[in-house]
Design a protein around this motif. Structure first.
Motif, PDB file in Angstrom:
ATOM      1  N   VAL A 174      -1.499   4.750  -1.300  1.00  0.00           N
ATOM      2  CA  VAL A 174      -2.163   3.737  -0.632  1.00  0.00           C
ATOM      3  C   VAL A 174      -2.694   2.835  -1.723  1.00  0.00           C
ATOM      4  CG1 VAL A 174      -3.975   5.201  -0.312  1.00  0.00           C
ATOM      5  CG2 VAL A 174      -3.964   3.110   1.217  1.00  0.00           C
ATOM      6  N   ALA A 178      -2.290  -1.583  -1.864  1.00  0.00           N
ATOM      7  CA  ALA A 178      -3.243  -2.392  -1.726  1.00  0.00           C
ATOM      8  C   ALA A 178      -3.394  -3.223  -2.746  1.00  0.00           C
ATOM      9  CB  ALA A 178      -4.390  -1.354  -1.575  1.00  0.00           C
ATOM     10  N   GLU A 188      -8.858  -6.826   1.015  1.00  0.00           N
ATOM     11  CA  GLU A 188      -8.843  -5.427   1.855  1.00  0.00           C
ATOM     12  C   GLU A 188      -9.980  -5.708   2.887  1.00  0.00           C
ATOM     13  OE1 GLU A 188      -8.753  -0.841   1.553  1.00  0.00           O
ATOM     14  OE2 GLU A 188      -8.020  -1.987  -0.094  1.00  0.00           O
ATOM     15  N   ARG A 191      -9.101   0.460   5.686  1.00  0.00           N
ATOM     16  CA  ARG A 191      -7.789   1.282   5.659  1.00  0.00           C
ATOM     17  C   ARG A 191      -7.969   2.673   6.341  1.00  0.00           C
ATOM     18  NH1 ARG A 191      -7.277   2.923  -0.894  1.00  0.00           N
ATOM     19  NH2 ARG A 191      -7.538   0.945  -0.984  1.00  0.00           N
ATOM     20  N   LEU A 207      -2.944  -0.395   6.192  1.00  0.00           N
ATOM     21  CA  LEU A 207      -3.871  -1.227   5.521  1.00  0.00           C
ATOM     22  C   LEU A 207      -4.150  -2.477   6.292  1.00  0.00           C
ATOM     23  CD1 LEU A 207      -2.429  -1.045   1.830  1.00  0.00           C
ATOM     24  CD2 LEU A 207      -4.736  -0.573   2.507  1.00  0.00           C
TER      25      LEU A 207
END
Length: 213
Positions: A174, A178, A188, A191, A207
């Protein structure tokens, strides 16, 4: 045939071949996945809070998630590489718009979308090609637009290929996914990781990103 066109042809042929069975398998999948519904609802809330506007589900398959986004109040339409999948989507949801197209070469003007949902649709993209897909997502999203990526998480391992039931797919850490998305011009928002439920093999990652300033 180039490497890109070969990969796309393989993906199209694989999904065309299983489209009817796949559509039946996923039609009601969200009914038993409350966390998945929650992240889709958060995405819809963010798009509406930013003023609304058109939302594309890229890699929409037979259209069930596009229809779910519509039911959440979004002006949603779907795009998929598989003509057979698009035919099934149009048949199942005749009130919605579905188009055949490739996620890395969209027939859309710059900045025309308020949101993109990529619901397990970049999983078949070779890792070295993914930045080009993310750049295309960024191109068609308006300032402040939101992106939702759903994927198979690699649980700390490097990017890992695995034998998806349709065709080769990739699991991503992840943090690495990202980072690539931030490099493409996104910030961002949040998540969500969830453990596999019965019948699933791998942890699922999600995400939520926004077009950065």
């Amino acid at each position: 045939m180039t490497e890109r066109s070969s990969h796309l042809r393989t993906t199209v042929d694989a999904y065309d071949a299983v489209a009817v069975r796949y559509a039946a398998f996923v039609r009601d999948a969200l009914d038993t996945l409350p966390l998945d519904r929650a992240i889709l609802a958060a995405f819809a809330d963010l798009v509406r809070a930013a003023g609304g506007g058109p939302v594309a589900e890229l890699g929409c398959g037979p259209g069930q998630t596009t229809a779910h986004l519509r039911d959440l109040g979004l002006d949603a339409f779907g795009v998929d590489l598989s003509p057979v999948m698009i035919g099934l989507a149009r048949e199942a949801y005749p009130d919605l718009r579905f188009e055949v197209g490739s996620m890395d070469d969209l027939d859309l003007a710059d900045g025309t979308l308020s949101g993109i949902a990529s619901w397990y649709s970049v999983i078949h993209t070779p890792p070295h090609d993914l930045p080009a897909y993310l750049a295309e997502f960024r191109r068609v999203l308006a300032p402040g637009g939101h992106l939702l990526l759903a994927f198979f998480e690699s649980e700390g391992d490097p990017v890992t290929a695995f034998g998806h039931k349709v065709t080769t797919a990739y699991r991503w850490p992840v943090d690495e996914l990202a980072r690539l998305t931030r490099d493409a011009g996104f910030a961002e928002v949040g998540r969500m990781l969830r453990e596999p439920v019965e019948g699933e093999r791998y942890r699922r990652g999600h995400l939520l990103m926004r077009v950065g300033a």
